[in-house]
Scaffold this motif. Structure first.
Motif, PDB file in Angstrom:
ATOM      1  N   ASP A  38      -2.079 -10.885   4.191  1.00 11.86           N
ATOM      2  CA  ASP A  38      -2.572 -11.146   3.038  1.00 11.86           C
ATOM      3  C   ASP A  38      -2.085 -10.395   1.587  1.00 11.86           C
ATOM      4  N   SER A  39      -1.893  -8.949   2.008  1.00  9.95           N
ATOM      5  CA  SER A  39      -1.239  -8.262   0.910  1.00  9.95           C
ATOM      6  C   SER A  39       0.219  -8.548   0.579  1.00  9.95           C
ATOM      7  N   THR A  40       0.618  -9.053   1.630  1.00  8.46           N
ATOM      8  CA  THR A  40       2.295  -9.292   1.496  1.00  8.46           C
ATOM      9  C   THR A  40       2.199 -10.947   0.723  1.00  8.46           C
ATOM     10  N   THR A  88       9.754  -7.485   3.899  1.00 10.03           N
ATOM     11  CA  THR A  88       8.277  -7.236   3.891  1.00 10.03           C
ATOM     12  C   THR A  88       7.903  -6.173   5.177  1.00 10.03           C
ATOM     13  N   HIS A  89       6.673  -5.450   4.860  1.00 11.04           N
ATOM     14  CA  HIS A  89       6.105  -4.442   5.690  1.00 11.04           C
ATOM     15  C   HIS A  89       4.588  -4.900   5.580  1.00 11.04           C
ATOM     16  N   PRO A  90       3.779  -4.718   6.709  1.00  6.70           N
ATOM     17  CA  PRO A  90       4.136  -4.451   8.191  1.00  6.70           C
ATOM     18  C   PRO A  90       4.909  -5.834   8.643  1.00  6.70           C
ATOM     19  N   CYS A 130       9.213   1.454  -4.568  1.00  9.93           N
ATOM     20  CA  CYS A 130       8.850   0.902  -5.592  1.00  9.93           C
ATOM     21  C   CYS A 130       7.593   1.485  -6.012  1.00  9.93           C
ATOM     22  N   THR A 131       6.685   1.551  -4.896  1.00 10.47           N
ATOM     23  CA  THR A 131       5.150   1.840  -5.123  1.00 10.47           C
ATOM     24  C   THR A 131       5.119   3.247  -5.462  1.00 10.47           C
ATOM     25  N   ALA A 132       5.801   4.148  -4.678  1.00  7.61           N
ATOM     26  CA  ALA A 132       5.662   5.688  -4.986  1.00  7.61           C
ATOM     27  C   ALA A 132       6.290   5.933  -6.468  1.00  7.61           C
ATOM     28  N   GLY A 154      -2.861   8.165   3.436  1.00  5.07           N
ATOM     29  CA  GLY A 154      -2.024   7.322   4.190  1.00  5.07           C
ATOM     30  C   GLY A 154      -1.007   7.990   4.072  1.00  5.07           C
ATOM     31  N   ARG A 155      -0.099   7.715   5.317  1.00  2.00           N
ATOM     32  CA  ARG A 155       1.227   8.459   5.725  1.00  2.00           C
ATOM     33  C   ARG A 155       2.377   7.589   6.300  1.00  2.00           C
ATOM     34  N   SER A 156       2.197   6.478   5.430  1.00  3.68           N
ATOM     35  CA  SER A 156       3.302   5.519   5.827  1.00  3.68           C
ATOM     36  C   SER A 156       4.605   5.591   5.344  1.00  3.68           C
ATOM     37  N   THR A 157       5.663   5.217   5.774  1.00  2.00           N
ATOM     38  CA  THR A 157       6.912   5.564   5.546  1.00  2.00           C
ATOM     39  C   THR A 157       7.259   4.738   4.390  1.00  2.00           C
ATOM     40  N   CYS A 179      -3.508  12.721   4.016  1.00  4.42           N
ATOM     41  CA  CYS A 179      -4.378  12.482   5.143  1.00  4.42           C
ATOM     42  C   CYS A 179      -4.330  11.133   5.908  1.00  4.42           C
ATOM     43  N   HIS A 180      -4.840  11.075   7.002  1.00  3.66           N
ATOM     44  CA  HIS A 180      -4.752   9.822   7.765  1.00  3.66           C
ATOM     45  C   HIS A 180      -6.024   9.673   8.530  1.00  3.66           C
ATOM     46  N   THR A 181      -5.760   8.694   9.764  1.00  8.62           N
ATOM     47  CA  THR A 181      -7.221   8.522  10.392  1.00  8.62           C
ATOM     48  C   THR A 181      -7.599   9.876  11.298  1.00  8.62           C
ATOM     49  N   LYS A 182      -6.749  10.719  11.447  1.00  9.74           N
ATOM     50  CA  LYS A 182      -7.300  11.812  12.304  1.00  9.74           C
ATOM     51  C   LYS A 182      -7.732  12.996  11.460  1.00  9.74           C
ATOM     52  N   ALA A 199      -4.021   5.147  -0.531  1.00 14.77           N
ATOM     53  CA  ALA A 199      -3.173   4.095   0.131  1.00 14.77           C
ATOM     54  C   ALA A 199      -3.186   3.846   1.645  1.00 14.77           C
ATOM     55  N   ALA A 200      -4.559   3.675   2.081  1.00 18.79           N
ATOM     56  CA  ALA A 200      -4.953   3.182   3.461  1.00 18.79           C
ATOM     57  C   ALA A 200      -5.142   1.884   3.779  1.00 18.79           C
ATOM     58  N   GLY A 201      -5.426   1.108   2.699  1.00 22.78           N
ATOM     59  CA  GLY A 201      -5.763  -0.352   2.997  1.00 22.78           C
ATOM     60  C   GLY A 201      -7.075  -0.599   3.744  1.00 22.78           C
ATOM     61  N   LYS A 202      -8.066   0.168   3.089  1.00 26.11           N
ATOM     62  CA  LYS A 202      -9.353  -0.035   3.411  1.00 26.11           C
ATOM     63  C   LYS A 202     -10.332  -0.067   2.310  1.00 26.11           C
ATOM     64  N   ASP A 219      -5.394   4.019  -7.047  1.00 24.19           N
ATOM     65  CA  ASP A 219      -5.658   2.971  -5.957  1.00 24.19           C
ATOM     66  C   ASP A 219      -4.584   2.047  -5.806  1.00 24.19           C
ATOM     67  N   VAL A 220      -4.000   2.359  -4.561  1.00 26.33           N
ATOM     68  CA  VAL A 220      -2.869   1.469  -4.156  1.00 26.33           C
ATOM     69  C   VAL A 220      -3.443   0.290  -3.266  1.00 26.33           C
ATOM     70  N   GLY A 221      -4.557   0.661  -2.665  1.00 28.50           N
ATOM     71  CA  GLY A 221      -4.715  -0.381  -1.774  1.00 28.50           C
ATOM     72  C   GLY A 221      -4.937  -2.037  -2.300  1.00 28.50           C
ATOM     73  N   ILE A 222      -4.481  -2.884  -1.316  1.00 30.69           N
ATOM     74  CA  ILE A 222      -4.379  -4.368  -1.692  1.00 30.69           C
ATOM     75  C   ILE A 222      -5.104  -4.902  -0.544  1.00 30.69           C
ATOM     76  N   ASN A 223      -6.695  -5.154  -0.380  1.00 27.65           N
ATOM     77  CA  ASN A 223      -7.381  -5.988   0.375  1.00 27.65           C
ATOM     78  C   ASN A 223      -7.923  -7.219   0.057  1.00 27.65           C
ATOM     79  N   ILE A 253       2.836  -2.670 -11.636  1.00 28.08           N
ATOM     80  CA  ILE A 253       3.825  -1.609 -11.868  1.00 28.08           C
ATOM     81  C   ILE A 253       4.840  -1.833 -10.739  1.00 28.08           C
ATOM     82  N   THR A 254       4.375  -1.582  -9.652  1.00 25.46           N
ATOM     83  CA  THR A 254       5.442  -1.898  -8.430  1.00 25.46           C
ATOM     84  C   THR A 254       6.452  -3.002  -8.623  1.00 25.46           C
ATOM     85  N   THR A 255       5.721  -4.038  -8.755  1.00 29.80           N
ATOM     86  CA  THR A 255       6.646  -5.531  -9.082  1.00 29.80           C
ATOM     87  C   THR A 255       7.665  -5.472 -10.108  1.00 29.80           C
TER      88      THR A 255
HETATM   89  N1  LIG Z   1      -0.321  -1.818  -4.683  1.00 34.43           N
HETATM   90  C1  LIG Z   1       0.864  -1.913  -4.104  1.00 34.43           C
HETATM   91  O1  LIG Z   1       2.005  -1.944  -4.734  1.00 34.43           O
HETATM   92  C2  LIG Z   1       1.002  -1.516  -2.815  1.00 34.43           C
HETATM   93  C3  LIG Z   1      -0.069  -1.816  -2.261  1.00 34.43           C
HETATM   94  N2  LIG Z   1       0.016  -1.491  -0.796  1.00 34.43           N
HETATM   95  C4  LIG Z   1      -1.310  -1.516  -0.160  1.00 34.43           C
HETATM   96  O2  LIG Z   1      -1.473  -0.311   0.249  1.00 34.43           O
HETATM   97  C5  LIG Z   1      -2.128   0.077   1.413  1.00 34.43           C
HETATM   98  C6  LIG Z   1      -1.440   0.879   2.424  1.00 34.43           C
HETATM   99  O3  LIG Z   1      -0.201   0.297   2.773  1.00 34.43           O
HETATM  100  P1  LIG Z   1       0.818   0.959   3.893  1.00 34.43           P
HETATM  101  O4  LIG Z   1       1.027   2.202   3.708  1.00 34.43           O
HETATM  102  O5  LIG Z   1       1.810   0.029   3.869  1.00 34.43           O
HETATM  103  O6  LIG Z   1      -0.159   0.769   5.139  1.00 34.43           O
HETATM  104  P2  LIG Z   1      -0.291   1.149   6.684  1.00 34.43           P
HETATM  105  O7  LIG Z   1      -0.983   0.267   7.261  1.00 34.43           O
HETATM  106  O8  LIG Z   1       1.236   1.214   6.999  1.00 34.43           O
HETATM  107  O9  LIG Z   1      -0.517   2.742   6.356  1.00 34.43           O
HETATM  108  C7  LIG Z   1      -1.691   2.905   6.448  1.00 34.43           C
HETATM  109  C8  LIG Z   1      -2.159   4.490   6.352  1.00 34.43           C
HETATM  110  O10 LIG Z   1      -3.734   4.610   5.866  1.00 34.43           O
HETATM  111  C9  LIG Z   1      -4.045   5.742   7.057  1.00 34.43           C
HETATM  112  N3  LIG Z   1      -5.475   5.227   7.087  1.00 34.43           N
HETATM  113  C10 LIG Z   1      -6.030   4.056   7.398  1.00 34.43           C
HETATM  114  N4  LIG Z   1      -7.284   4.069   7.403  1.00 34.43           N
HETATM  115  C11 LIG Z   1      -7.678   5.233   7.138  1.00 34.43           C
HETATM  116  C12 LIG Z   1      -8.922   6.026   6.859  1.00 34.43           C
HETATM  117  N5  LIG Z   1     -10.379   5.378   7.230  1.00 34.43           N
HETATM  118  N6  LIG Z   1      -8.827   7.194   6.639  1.00 34.43           N
HETATM  119  C13 LIG Z   1      -7.733   7.925   6.365  1.00 34.43           C
HETATM  120  N7  LIG Z   1      -6.440   7.297   6.575  1.00 34.43           N
HETATM  121  C14 LIG Z   1      -6.600   6.155   6.972  1.00 34.43           C
HETATM  122  C15 LIG Z   1      -3.389   5.202   8.182  1.00 34.43           C
HETATM  123  O11 LIG Z   1      -3.430   6.512   9.084  1.00 34.43           O
HETATM  124  P3  LIG Z   1      -2.841   6.518  10.633  1.00 34.43           P
HETATM  125  O12 LIG Z   1      -1.479   6.981  10.382  1.00 34.43           O
HETATM  126  O13 LIG Z   1      -3.354   7.479  11.057  1.00 34.43           O
HETATM  127  O14 LIG Z   1      -2.908   5.038  11.148  1.00 34.43           O
HETATM  128  C16 LIG Z   1      -2.024   4.930   7.759  1.00 34.43           C
HETATM  129  O15 LIG Z   1      -1.189   6.437   7.622  1.00 34.43           O
HETATM  130  C17 LIG Z   1      -2.250  -1.707   1.770  1.00 34.43           C
HETATM  131  O16 LIG Z   1      -3.635  -2.075   1.590  1.00 34.43           O
HETATM  132  C18 LIG Z   1      -1.251  -2.205   1.432  1.00 34.43           C
HETATM  133  O17 LIG Z   1      -1.472  -3.428   1.309  1.00 34.43           O
HETATM  134  C19 LIG Z   1       1.378  -1.218  -0.160  1.00 34.43           C
HETATM  135  C20 LIG Z   1       2.387  -1.068  -0.880  1.00 34.43           C
HETATM  136  C21 LIG Z   1       2.474  -1.249  -2.274  1.00 34.43           C
END
Ligand SMILES: NC(=O)C1=CN([C@@H]2O[C@H](COP(=O)(O)OP(=O)(O)OC[C@H]3O[C@@H](n4cnc5c(N)ncnc54)[C@H](OP(=O)(O)O)[C@@H]3O)[C@@H](O)[C@H]2O)C=CC1
Ligand SMILES: Nc1nc(=O)c2c([nH]1)NC[C@@H]1CN(c3ccc(C(=O)N[C@@H](CCC(=O)O)C(=O)O)cc3)C=[N+]21
Length: 275
Positions: A38-40, A88-90, A130-132, A154-157, A179-182, A199-202, A219-223, A253-255
Motif C-alpha cells: 500500500d505505501s509503495t 521500491t522497498h520492501p 530522500c526520506t532521511a 525504526g532501524r531500517s536501512t 528503537c525497534h521491536t525489542k 518510522a515504524a509503519g504502525k 511522523d514518517v509512517g504511511i499506513n 518532501i521525500t518526493t
Molecule cells: N513518508 C515517507 O517519505 C516514507 C515513509 N515510509 C514509511 O515509514 C514506515 C517505515 O518504513 P521502513 O523503514 O521502510 O519499514 P521497515 O518495515 O523496513 O522497518 C520498520 C522498523 O520499525 C520497527 N518497528 C516496527 N514496529 C515497531 C514497534 N511497535 N515498536 C518499535 N519499533 C517498531 C521495526 O523493528 P525491527 O527491526 O525490530 O523489526 C523496524 O526496524 C512505513 O510506514 C513506510 O511506509 C518509508 C519511507 C519513506
C-alpha cells in the motif's frame, strides 16, 4: 500543533525549477517495483504526479519475478536516457542487497547502493536517502538540532539507519537513540526526547502520553487504515507537541527531494562528459 511544511516544500520546488530550466535535456526517472504494498503504491502515485509537475520523464517497470528485477536494473543502469533509478522497498522474496548492487551508483538517486551508503557513513551526502534528508530539512527549518536528544523509532536501512548517520554528522550533532521491536519501555525514551521520529509503519504507535510537552514529532509512517492514509502518530499528540502531518508531510518532501536528486544526477553526468 501541526508543523507547516509548505515553506520547506516551496524552497525545494523553486530550487528544482530553476536548475531544470538550465538543462538542455529532459531528466528521466524510472521506478522498478515488485509486488508493491500500500505505501509503495502511494509513493509511486506521488512520484508520478510530482515528476509531471516538473516535466521530468517518468516510467514504472513492474517486474514479473525476482530474476526480472535484476535484469531490469542492469538494463536501466546501462541506458543513457535514464538518469535516476528508484527501486521500491520492501521487496518480498528478494535479497535486497543483491538487487541494489545492480544499480549504477551514479543513478542511485535514493543513495541505497552500498557505495553511496558507505559514503554517507563518512559524511559525504551526494545522494542522501530522500526520506532521511526530508526529515533533516524539515527539522533544520524549525529548530537547531545540535545537542538535542533525538529518538528514531525504526532501524531500517532505508530510513532509520541513514537518518541516524545524518543526525550524528558533526555539523548537526544530535544525541541519537534508535528503537525497534525489542526496545523496552519505549515511552520512557520518547518522553525524554526533544525530537521523536516515528518510522515504524504502525498506526497510532506514538500517542499524546508518550511525548514531552513542546517536543517535535516527525511522523514518517504511511499506513492505510480503512482506505485512508495515516501515519504512526495519533491525532491527539498534536495537542502537546509539534507534529508533521500525514498525508502532506515527510512524504511530500521525500518526493520532491527524489526529483531534486534526478536533476543532480543529470548535472553531474553533463559535468563529467565535459571533462
Ligand atoms: N513518508 C515517507 O517519505 C516514507 C515513509 N515510509 C514509511 O515509514 C514506515 C517505515 O518504513 P521502513 O523503514 O521502510 O519499514 P521497515 O518495515 O523496513 O522497518 C520498520 C522498523 O520499525 C520497527 N518497528 C516496527 N514496529 C515497531 C514497534 N511497535 N515498536 C518499535 N519499533 C517498531 C521495526 O523493528 P525491527 O527491526 O525490530 O523489526 C523496524 O526496524 C512505513 O510506514 C513506510 O511506509 C518509508 C519511507 C519513506
Ligand atoms: N525505496 C523506497 N524508498 C521510499 O522512500 C519508500 C519505499 N521504497 N517504499 C514505500 C515507502 C512509502 N513512501 C512514501 C513516500 C511519499 C508518499 C507521499 O507523498 N504520499 C502523499 C499522499 C499520496 C496519496 O494521497 O496517495 C502524502 O503523504 O502527502 C507516500 C509514501 C516512500 N517509501
Amino acid at each position: 500543533m501541526y508543523i507547516d511544511i509548505k515553506p520547506t516544500a516551496e524552497k525545494i520546488t523553486n530550487n528544482i525549477t530553476s536548475r531544470i530550466s538550465n538543462l538542455d535535456i529532459q531528466p528521466k526517472l524510472v521506478a522498478v517495483t515488485y509486488k508493491p504494498d500500500d505505501s509503495t503504491i502511494s509513493y509511486l502515485k506521488s512520484q508520478q504526479k510530482t515528476s509531471r509537475k516538473f516535466n521530468i520523464k517518468y516510467e514504472i517497470f513492474e517486474a514479473i519475478s525476482p530474476q526480472n528485477i535484476f535484469k531490469l536494473l542492469n538494463e536501466l543502469s546501462k541506458d543513457n536516457t535514464v538518469h535516476g533509478i528508484f527501486l521500491t522497498h520492501p521487496l518480498p522474496d528478494v535479497n535486497e542487497i543483491e538487487a541494489l548492487i545492480q544499480i549504477n551508483p551514479d543513478k542511485d538517486v535514493e543513495g541505497r547502493h552500498p557505495y553511496n551508503l558507505g559514503m554517507l557513513a563518512y559524511g559525504n551526502e551526494k545522494f542522501p536517502p530522500c526520506t532521511a534528508e526530508a526529515i533533516i530539512k524539515i527539522l533544520e527549518d524549525i529548530t537547531n538540532i545540535t545537542g538535542k536528544n533525538a529518538v528514531i523509532i525504526g532501524r531500517s536501512t532505508a530510513v532509520g539507519k541513514p537518518l541516524a548517520l545524518m543526525l550524528l554528522r558533526k555539523d548537526r550533532s544530535a544525541t541519537v537513540t534508535i528503537c525497534h521491536t525489542k526496545t523496552q519501555n519505549l515511552e520512557n525514551i520518547t518522553k525524554n526526547s526533544d525530537i521523536v521520529i516515528a518510522a515504524a509503519g504502525k498506526a497510532n504507535l506514538i500517542t499524546k502520553n508518550m511525548v514531552k510537552k513542546n517536543s517535535i514529532v516527525i511522523d514518517v509512517g504511511i499506513n492505510v487504515v480503512n482506505n485512508k492514509i495515516v501515519g504512526d502518530v495519533s491525532k491527539d499528540t498534536s495537542e502537546i507537541a509539534d507534529v508533521t502531518p500525514v498525508p502532506g508531510g515527510v512524504g511530500k518532501i521525500t518526493t520532491l527531494l527524489l526529483m531534486e536528486h534526478v536533476v543532480k544526477s543529470v548535472e553531474l553526468m553533463l559535468k563529467n562528459s565535459n571533462k
